[in-house]
Design a protein around this motif. Structure first.
Motif, short mmCIF file in Angstrom:
data_model
loop_
_atom_site.label_atom_id
_atom_site.label_comp_id
_atom_site.label_asym_id
_atom_site.label_seq_id
_atom_site.Cartn_x
_atom_site.Cartn_y
_atom_site.Cartn_z
N ALA A 18 83.10 9.36 137.61
CA ALA A 18 82.56 9.91 138.86
C ALA A 18 81.48 9.02 139.45
N PRO A 20 79.55 6.46 141.57
CA PRO A 20 79.88 5.77 142.83
C PRO A 20 79.99 4.26 142.62
N LEU A 40 74.69 9.17 151.29
CA LEU A 40 75.46 10.32 151.75
C LEU A 40 76.62 9.92 152.67
N VAL A 55 84.91 0.90 153.38
CA VAL A 55 84.59 2.22 152.81
C VAL A 55 83.10 2.25 152.46
N ILE A 59 79.77 6.79 148.29
CA ILE A 59 80.50 8.05 148.09
C ILE A 59 81.92 7.77 147.63
N THR A 60 82.14 6.57 147.05
CA THR A 60 83.45 6.23 146.53
C THR A 60 83.39 6.19 145.01
N PRO A 61 83.90 7.24 144.35
CA PRO A 61 83.84 7.22 142.88
C PRO A 61 84.78 6.15 142.32
N ALA A 64 88.53 6.53 141.82
CA ALA A 64 89.51 6.39 142.90
C ALA A 64 90.03 4.96 143.02
N ARG A 68 93.03 -1.15 142.78
CA ARG A 68 92.78 -1.48 144.18
C ARG A 68 91.86 -2.69 144.27
N ALA B 347 86.58 14.89 138.82
CA ALA B 347 85.85 13.61 138.80
C ALA B 347 85.68 13.08 140.22
N LEU B 348 86.71 13.21 141.03
CA LEU B 348 86.62 12.74 142.42
C LEU B 348 85.58 13.54 143.18
N ALA B 350 82.97 15.07 141.96
CA ALA B 350 81.63 14.72 141.49
C ALA B 350 81.14 13.42 142.14
N GLY B 351 82.06 12.43 142.31
CA GLY B 351 81.64 11.15 142.85
C GLY B 351 81.66 11.09 144.37
N ALA B 352 82.54 11.84 145.00
CA ALA B 352 82.73 11.69 146.44
C ALA B 352 82.09 12.81 147.25
N THR B 355 77.27 14.94 146.22
CA THR B 355 75.94 14.63 146.76
C THR B 355 75.62 15.48 147.98
N ILE B 411 89.31 5.76 151.54
CA ILE B 411 88.70 5.79 150.21
C ILE B 411 89.69 6.34 149.19
N LEU B 412 90.37 7.43 149.53
CA LEU B 412 91.23 8.11 148.57
C LEU B 412 92.71 7.93 148.93
N GLN B 416 95.17 11.19 145.27
CA GLN B 416 93.79 11.59 144.98
C GLN B 416 93.33 12.72 145.91
#
Lengths: 163, 450
Positions: A18, A20, A40, A55, A59-61, A64, A68, B347-348, B350-352, B355, B411-412, B416
């Motif tokens: 998770a 970022p 944010l 991106v 906010i990009t875990p 993902a 890539r 998990a996604l 929590a990270g995306a 916040t 991003i996803l 996802q």
């Protein structure tokens, strides 16, 4: 363990999925171009490229990002051999405090990878998600126009000619 | 001889057979039937014909009273005219927005007073006929993507004010793009057939048992504001199903949730809450206006306050028997169940998302943003709104300082987004798991490509 491809190099990262991307870039890979601004996804100073698209890294875990292609401003060129976007930003002296500039350059790079001949409106729309507090917007726009021209295209209805 | 003997004989046999068909009268019957059909078709054309209304010299601004223009401006905001009559980078009312229908794309026309490409040469009579009967000045039938099925309710005085407002905008020369429709639907007289089935010119009738405010809300909501055009289901010919009014519908790939007793909201939509939602684009008891509803609130925020209050009373009345109006349920937070069922989505998130959206996050505490389960999307029958918001984010609906969410489309991946949506539905939503989420995300991504 997640495998991340950053600037053409593969890294095996052992952190919480998770986390970022921004933290991994700065803390684990020592790539400090992308900045922490708001955390944010609102200011854009953390912008990097993922598969050629801009991106917000904050906010990009990393969960993902398996498989890539990540590009940061460090991946666009070096001090000795700057990339076209970096060169254009330097020539136009686009930075004042410089905090937003890596995000701006990432946005510009993404735009020019999509098209080297955007319209003025298209260019402004592409740059809009990154905020600048110093007010160097006009110089930043000039830099993007210059970079477009240097890449063999040019902003089709440029508000100002490239000098 | 070219074909040889056998072939020649076969040919002769065939022509003999054809003669027999003629004699037995088959062909004659066919000719008669075709002639009748042609006659019926000509009759239909005559019946579907509407005459053009004579062109006028574009009237000067001074032909309209300032007060009339101001009233028209308010009505145009309530009608949300600009949403369809302006393209993404275009000028207001110059047309060009593509309405996506199941049949194809229909473009909003230029309604600035430009003499060549707009309505500069339209008389009040022509404007009135278009609004009430769906017929252009030149006599062409208009597609019901232009909601004349609602505008037919608008009063003479309000049509005059709207006309005054549009005729005093800056004229813009802009030809609307050509509609993208299959060939038979390009034939406009067919629209007359559609009207015969689904449209009746009408005027608004007051309900004497209801208050003046309710009646004002009903007049605006059913007429100019045409809320049910998005919030009601449509039949296979694209007509609103009046028997299922406000049961939820579709707009540009977004699901417009029900505004009746089947409203999925978990907090009551009182008149006061609706008023603040419609005026600011945000209800702190629900969520921010998203998708095509954003521009609606943008315009209502600038409309007459009493009119928006009337609309709010009217739709609060429509939702008076919705579950949340009787009892507001405690908000669910099944975080453990959701994490176990959808670990990748967790998990996604929590990270995306966390916040801003985790309870206690800065955005919630300082920004006064409503908690995720308060919004309707996670309680709706369809996953489309949740998917759209994740893919395309949220633009401040009313002014720059409003609620904003970045888009996650770059991003996803589709998978996802689907994992995240499944997680959110389990953690906060109500109703069964949504099926085929990956396919839904793929489709939404394609249809909403920037």
């Amino acid at each position: 363990m997640i495998e991340l491809e950053v600037n053409g190099t593969s890294h095996r990262i052992n952190v919480d999925p998770a986390t970022p991307l921004l933290y991994v870039l700065r803390d684990d890979l020592d790539l400090h171009a992308a900045k922490f601004g708001c955390g944010l996804g609102q200011c854009g100073s953390c912008t990097v490229l993922v598969d050629d698209k801009p991106v917000f890294a904050c906010i990009t875990p990393i969960a993902a990002l398996a498989g890539r292609m990540i590009t940061t401003v460090e991946g666009l060129g070096t001090r000795e051999a700057p990339g076209i976007v970096q060169q254009a930003f330097a020539e136009e002296q686009a930075a004042q405090c410089g905090y937003c500039i890596p995000g701006m350059m990432a946005r510009a790079e993404a735009l020019l990878r999509r098209t080297t001949s955007p319209s003025e409106a298209e260019m402004r729309a592409a740059m809009r998600p990154v905020l600048c507090r110093c007010g160097t917007h006009m110089r930043i726009l000039r830099a993007v126009r210059r970079a477009a021209a240097m890449r063999g295209g040019g902003v089709t209805d440029a508000a100002e000619p490239v000098r | 001889m070219l074909f040889g003997r056998d072939a020649e004989q076969r040919y002769n046999r065939k022509s003999f057979l054809r003669m027999k068909v003629l004699r037995s009268g088959w062909l004659r019957w066919l000719v008669i039937v075709l002639a009748l059909l042609l006659f019926a078709f000509l009759l239909f054309l005559v019946w579907a014909h509407r005459p053009p209304i004579a062109e006028i010299t574009p009237p000067p601004r001074t032909a309209f009273a300032a007060a009339e223009i101001r009233r028209g401006e308010n009505l145009a905001r309530i009608g949300n005219c600009v949403s369809c009559h302006q393209s993404a980078h275009g000028r207001p009312f110059a047309g060009g927005y593509g309405v996506q229908s199941p049949f194809g794309t229909i473009y909003g026309t230029n309604i600035t007073p430009d003499a060549q490409t707009g309505i500069g040469r339209w008389s009040l009579e022509a404007f009135t006929r278009s609004m009430r009967e769906g017929v252009s000045r030149d006599g062409r039938h208009l597609y019901p993507a232009f909601p004349y099925t609602h505008y037919t309710l608008v009063s003479d005085a309000d049509l005059r004010a709207l006309y005054a407002y549009f005729m005093t905008r800056d004229p813009v020369r802009a030809e609307a793009p050509v509609n993208e429709l299959p060939l038979p639907l390009k034939f406009r007289p067919f629209i007359a057939g559609w009207k015969l089935l689904f449209f009746e010119p009408d005027r608004f009738r007051r309900d004497p048992d209801q208050s003046a405010e309710w009646n004002r809300g009903a007049y605006l909501g059913e007429g100019l504001a045409h809320c049910s055009a998005c919030h009601s289901p449509r039949n296979w010919l694209g007509a609103e199903q009046r028997s299922e009014a406000y049961n939820g519908g579709w707009s540009a790939g977004w699901y417009a949730p029900p505004l009746n007793e089947t409203s999925p909201a978990v907090r009551a939509w009182t008149a006061r809450r609706l008023q603040s939602y419609l005026r600011t684009g945000l209800s702190v008891h629900h969520a921010a206006a998203a998708g095509p509803m954003g521009p609606v609130t943008h315009n209502l925020a600038r409309a007459d306050e009493a009119d928006v209050r009337a609309l709010s009373s009217y739709y609060a009345w429509w939702m008076r028997d919705a579950p949340a109006s009787n009892r507001e349920p405690p908000l669910a937070d099944r975080s453990e169940t959701a994490r176990r069922a959808h670990p990748a989505g967790a998990a996604l998130f929590a990270g995306a998302c966390a916040t801003c959206h985790e309870p206690g996050a800065t955005m919630m505490a300082l920004g006064g943003r409503p908690a995720l389960p308060l919004g309707s999307p996670l309680h709706e029958r369809h996953p489309h709104d949740t998917i759209q918001i994740i893919l395309n984010g949220l633009q401040p609906p009313v002014d720059e300082a409003g609620p904003f969410m970045p888009a996650y489309r770059d991003i996803l991946t589709d998978r996802q987004v689907a994992q995240l949506v499944a997680y959110l539905r389990t953690r906060y939503g109500s109703g069964p798991e949504w099926p085929d989420l990956v396919e839904e995300v793929t489709e939404a991504r394609e249809n909403s490509a920037p």
